[in-house]
Each structure stands twice: as C-alpha cells, then as structure tokens.
Design a protein around this motif. Sequence first.
Motif, PDB file in Angstrom:
ATOM      1  N   UNK A   4       0.829  -1.206   0.000  1.00 32.84           N
ATOM      2  CA  UNK A   4       0.000   0.000   0.000  1.00 32.84           C
ATOM      3  C   UNK A   4       0.862   1.254   0.000  1.00 32.84           C
ATOM      4  N   UNK A   5       1.984   1.222   0.737  1.00 33.96           N
ATOM      5  CA  UNK A   5       2.888   2.365   0.738  1.00 33.96           C
ATOM      6  C   UNK A   5       3.503   2.577  -0.636  1.00 33.96           C
ATOM      7  N   UNK A   6       3.863   1.484  -1.306  1.00 39.07           N
ATOM      8  CA  UNK A   6       4.410   1.591  -2.660  1.00 39.07           C
ATOM      9  C   UNK A   6       3.388   2.219  -3.601  1.00 39.07           C
ATOM     10  N   UNK A   7       2.143   1.787  -3.493  1.00 39.84           N
ATOM     11  CA  UNK A   7       1.090   2.351  -4.340  1.00 39.84           C
ATOM     12  C   UNK A   7       0.947   3.852  -4.108  1.00 39.84           C
ATOM     13  N   UNK A   8       0.868   4.235  -2.835  1.00 32.21           N
ATOM     14  CA  UNK A   8       0.680   5.658  -2.510  1.00 32.21           C
ATOM     15  C   UNK A   8       1.872   6.499  -2.945  1.00 32.21           C
ATOM     16  N   UNK A   9       3.063   6.007  -2.675  1.00 33.65           N
ATOM     17  CA  UNK A   9       4.267   6.743  -3.076  1.00 33.65           C
ATOM     18  C   UNK A   9       4.344   6.825  -4.584  1.00 33.65           C
ATOM     19  N   UNK A  10       4.078   5.712  -5.285  1.00 30.08           N
ATOM     20  CA  UNK A  10       4.082   5.713  -6.742  1.00 30.08           C
ATOM     21  C   UNK A  10       3.050   6.659  -7.320  1.00 30.08           C
ATOM     22  N   UNK A  11       1.886   6.697  -6.695  1.00 29.22           N
ATOM     23  CA  UNK A  11       0.830   7.600  -7.151  1.00 29.22           C
ATOM     24  C   UNK A  11       1.263   9.059  -7.003  1.00 29.22           C
ATOM     25  N   UNK A  12       1.845   9.393  -5.858  1.00 36.49           N
ATOM     26  CA  UNK A  12       2.326  10.771  -5.637  1.00 36.49           C
ATOM     27  C   UNK A  12       3.394  11.152  -6.657  1.00 36.49           C
ATOM     28  N   UNK A  13       4.319  10.226  -6.907  1.00 33.49           N
ATOM     29  CA  UNK A  13       5.384  10.493  -7.875  1.00 33.49           C
ATOM     30  C   UNK A  13       4.806  10.644  -9.286  1.00 33.49           C
ATOM     31  N   UNK A  14       3.884   9.771  -9.662  1.00 29.63           N
ATOM     32  CA  UNK A  14       3.257   9.860 -10.977  1.00 29.63           C
ATOM     33  C   UNK A  14       2.508  11.172 -11.160  1.00 29.63           C
ATOM     34  N   UNK A  15       1.785  11.592 -10.142  1.00 29.03           N
ATOM     35  CA  UNK A  15       1.053  12.854 -10.217  1.00 29.03           C
ATOM     36  C   UNK A  15       2.016  14.034 -10.326  1.00 29.03           C
ATOM     37  N   UNK A  16       3.141  13.957  -9.605  1.00 29.05           N
ATOM     38  CA  UNK A  16       4.126  15.042  -9.657  1.00 29.05           C
ATOM     39  C   UNK A  16       4.798  15.091 -11.030  1.00 29.05           C
ATOM     40  N   UNK A  17       5.119  13.924 -11.590  1.00 31.71           N
ATOM     41  CA  UNK A  17       5.828  13.867 -12.865  1.00 31.71           C
ATOM     42  C   UNK A  17       4.953  14.258 -14.052  1.00 31.71           C
ATOM     43  N   UNK A  44       7.317   1.017  -9.619  1.00 32.55           N
ATOM     44  CA  UNK A  44       8.462   1.563 -10.351  1.00 32.55           C
ATOM     45  C   UNK A  44       8.590   3.062 -10.107  1.00 32.55           C
ATOM     46  N   UNK A  45       7.487   3.776 -10.126  1.00 31.63           N
ATOM     47  CA  UNK A  45       7.537   5.221  -9.899  1.00 31.63           C
ATOM     48  C   UNK A  45       7.914   5.545  -8.459  1.00 31.63           C
ATOM     49  N   UNK A  46       7.608   4.646  -7.526  1.00 31.83           N
ATOM     50  CA  UNK A  46       7.996   4.859  -6.129  1.00 31.83           C
ATOM     51  C   UNK A  46       9.515   4.900  -5.980  1.00 31.83           C
ATOM     52  N   UNK A  47      10.245   4.315  -6.931  1.00 34.02           N
ATOM     53  CA  UNK A  47      11.708   4.360  -6.877  1.00 34.02           C
ATOM     54  C   UNK A  47      12.234   5.793  -6.877  1.00 34.02           C
ATOM     55  N   UNK A  48      11.501   6.716  -7.470  1.00 37.72           N
ATOM     56  CA  UNK A  48      11.921   8.112  -7.487  1.00 37.72           C
ATOM     57  C   UNK A  48      12.028   8.705  -6.085  1.00 37.72           C
ATOM     58  N   UNK A  49      11.400   8.082  -5.112  1.00 39.73           N
ATOM     59  CA  UNK A  49      11.382   8.586  -3.742  1.00 39.73           C
ATOM     60  C   UNK A  49      12.502   7.987  -2.881  1.00 39.73           C
ATOM     61  N   UNK A  50      13.279   7.061  -3.442  1.00 38.02           N
ATOM     62  CA  UNK A  50      14.355   6.430  -2.682  1.00 38.02           C
ATOM     63  C   UNK A  50      15.515   7.405  -2.470  1.00 38.02           C
ATOM     64  N   UNK A  51      16.252   7.224  -1.378  1.00 40.47           N
ATOM     65  CA  UNK A  51      17.454   8.045  -1.178  1.00 40.47           C
ATOM     66  C   UNK A  51      18.586   7.558  -2.087  1.00 40.47           C
ATOM     67  N   UNK A  52      19.609   8.347  -2.220  1.00 40.77           N
ATOM     68  CA  UNK A  52      20.794   7.923  -2.947  1.00 40.77           C
ATOM     69  C   UNK A  52      20.986   8.599  -4.286  1.00 40.77           C
ATOM     70  N   UNK A  53      19.909   8.830  -5.014  1.00 42.03           N
ATOM     71  CA  UNK A  53      19.965   9.556  -6.286  1.00 42.03           C
ATOM     72  C   UNK A  53      18.821  10.553  -6.319  1.00 42.03           C
TER      73      UNK A  53
END
Length: 129
Positions: A4-17, A44-53
């Motif tokens: 569920x966290x992946x879905x929400x994070x991915x959704x936020x990233x997709x909406x932002x992008x 996959x879009x949730x990856x944009x929220x990971x630290x490091x890059x």
Amino acid sequence: MKKDNLRETGKKMGQRLWGQAYFQRMESSGQEMNPGFWDLSLAAWALYDRPGLEPKIRSLCLVAALTALGRVDELRLHIFGALTNGASKEEIEEAIVQVAPYGGLPVARNALLAAKKAFAEYRPVADRP
C-alpha cells in the motif's frame, strides 16, 4: 516498504511527474489494461522517492536505459518526466548520446528524434489540462 505504501508513493510520484489530469487518464487505462501491471507501474515510480539519487538523475538513467533498449514509445513519457525533474534538454540529449556506442547508433538516432518531438510537445505540469 509495504504494498500500500508503494502504491501511494508511486501515485504521488506519478502525479508530480505527469500532472493530476494526465495521471488520472494513465491510471484509468492502466487499471483497465491490467490491475497487476498498474501496481508494478506504481512500484516503479515509487523508486523516485528512494534516497541515494536525486529524481533528475533517476530520470536521466531511465532515458538512457530506454534508449539502449530501443523503447522509443515509452521514452517520450519519460523525457517529460525528466524535464519535470529538472533535467535540461542538453542533459537528456547527452544521456542518449552516451549510450549510442553501447545500444547502437540507429537506436540512439531514433531516441534523439523522439526527444526533439517530446521537447516540442512538453508543457510544464502546471500548464497541462
């Protein structure tokens, strides 16, 4: 991270992008095509929220990977994402040129042509309907 966290994070990233309205159209067609595939897209879009890059570098990596794979149709969408994440047109073109010796000159040429079209079509998220 839970599903569920992946879905929400991915959704936020997709909406932002891609902006709210475009993302809603993507979500509708993705769910209709295959809900499991849509979940993978969100993850996959949730990856944009990971630290490091930072997101810009992640976008440039994706542009390079899609170029090397010859995935020109998908490339347009991710060029829009790269521009939204702060990549310049020059940086996007350089990411494409960088993989030309490895993915092939014809593949890179097609990607550069697709990039020129994407640059002409791109509108900042705030300006999209």
